[in-house]
Design a protein around this motif. Structure first.
Motif, PDB file in Angstrom:
ATOM      1  N   SER A   3       0.837  -1.201   0.000  1.00  0.00           N
ATOM      2  CA  SER A   3       0.000   0.000   0.000  1.00  0.00           C
ATOM      3  C   SER A   3       0.867   1.244   0.000  1.00  0.00           C
ATOM      4  N   ASP A   5       0.206   5.486   0.707  1.00  0.00           N
ATOM      5  CA  ASP A   5      -0.627   6.648   1.010  1.00  0.00           C
ATOM      6  C   ASP A   5      -0.251   7.759   0.034  1.00  0.00           C
ATOM      7  N   ASN A   7      -0.809  10.911   0.091  1.00  0.00           N
ATOM      8  CA  ASN A   7      -0.407  12.180   0.697  1.00  0.00           C
ATOM      9  C   ASN A   7       0.860  12.070   1.524  1.00  0.00           C
ATOM     10  N   ASN A   8       1.153  10.896   2.027  1.00  0.00           N
ATOM     11  CA  ASN A   8       2.357  10.649   2.827  1.00  0.00           C
ATOM     12  C   ASN A   8       3.007   9.345   2.358  1.00  0.00           C
ATOM     13  N   ARG A  90      -7.395   7.261  -1.688  1.00  0.00           N
ATOM     14  CA  ARG A  90      -6.439   7.935  -0.801  1.00  0.00           C
ATOM     15  C   ARG A  90      -5.195   7.070  -0.565  1.00  0.00           C
ATOM     16  N   THR A  91      -5.384   5.766  -0.732  1.00  0.00           N
ATOM     17  CA  THR A  91      -4.284   4.818  -0.566  1.00  0.00           C
ATOM     18  C   THR A  91      -4.293   3.875  -1.762  1.00  0.00           C
ATOM     19  N   THR A  93      -3.326   0.438  -3.375  1.00  0.00           N
ATOM     20  CA  THR A  93      -3.012  -0.908  -2.899  1.00  0.00           C
ATOM     21  C   THR A  93      -2.840  -1.843  -4.097  1.00  0.00           C
TER      22      THR A  93
END
Length: 141
Positions: A3, A5, A7-8, A90-91, A93
């Motif tokens: 996975s 993220d 944004n990070n 948002r993530t 995977t």
């Protein structure tokens, strides 16, 4: 399951852009980005660094940012994130085991590899996402 993220991501922006671009041009069935969204991401990033239309053949769909600058990188980063946010992702995977190397190290890199092997004869303490070290997988270090 891997996975990331959006944004990070825990990686430099250039690596993130190239990694997501590569994921979007892959044939991974387990990637949670629909094919249409994958195409939009690649095509928008392509348009930021090229004047010709994006290639149709999957093998030619490779994003080359070597001639870009910091502004180009930031634009690609924002394009990726905005398309994914619009798609409700948002993530990222995916599920895929590490692949075997497709080619050996280049001859120019071999002296560096040899020196690193002298410095670290036991191999690096880096664990790959698949859980095997290069020695265990039989791949190059």
């Amino acid at each position: 399951m891997q996975s990331l993220d959006i944004n990070n991501p825990g990686m430099p922006d250039l690596q993130f852009v190239l990694f997501v671009s590569a994921l979007c041009t892959s044939d991974l069935d387990s990637l949670n980005i629909p094919p249409a969204v994958r195409r939009v991401i690649f095509d928008r990033c392509w348009a930021l660094v090229n004047t010709d239309p994006p290639p149709a053949l999957r093998q030619e769909r490779v994003l080359d940012l070597r001639h870009g600058d910091e502004l180009t990188l930031e634009a690609c980063l924002e394009a990726i994130r905005s398309v994914l946010r619009e798609a409700g992702i948002r993530t990222i995977t995916w599920d895929h085991p590490p692949s075997e190397p497709t080619r050996p190290s280049t001859p120019a890199a071999q002296p560096l590899i040899d020196r690193l092997q002298q410095l670290y004869p036991e191999g690096p303490d880096i664990v790959d996402p698949g859980g095997s070290s290069p020695e265990e997988s039989g791949g190059p270090i």
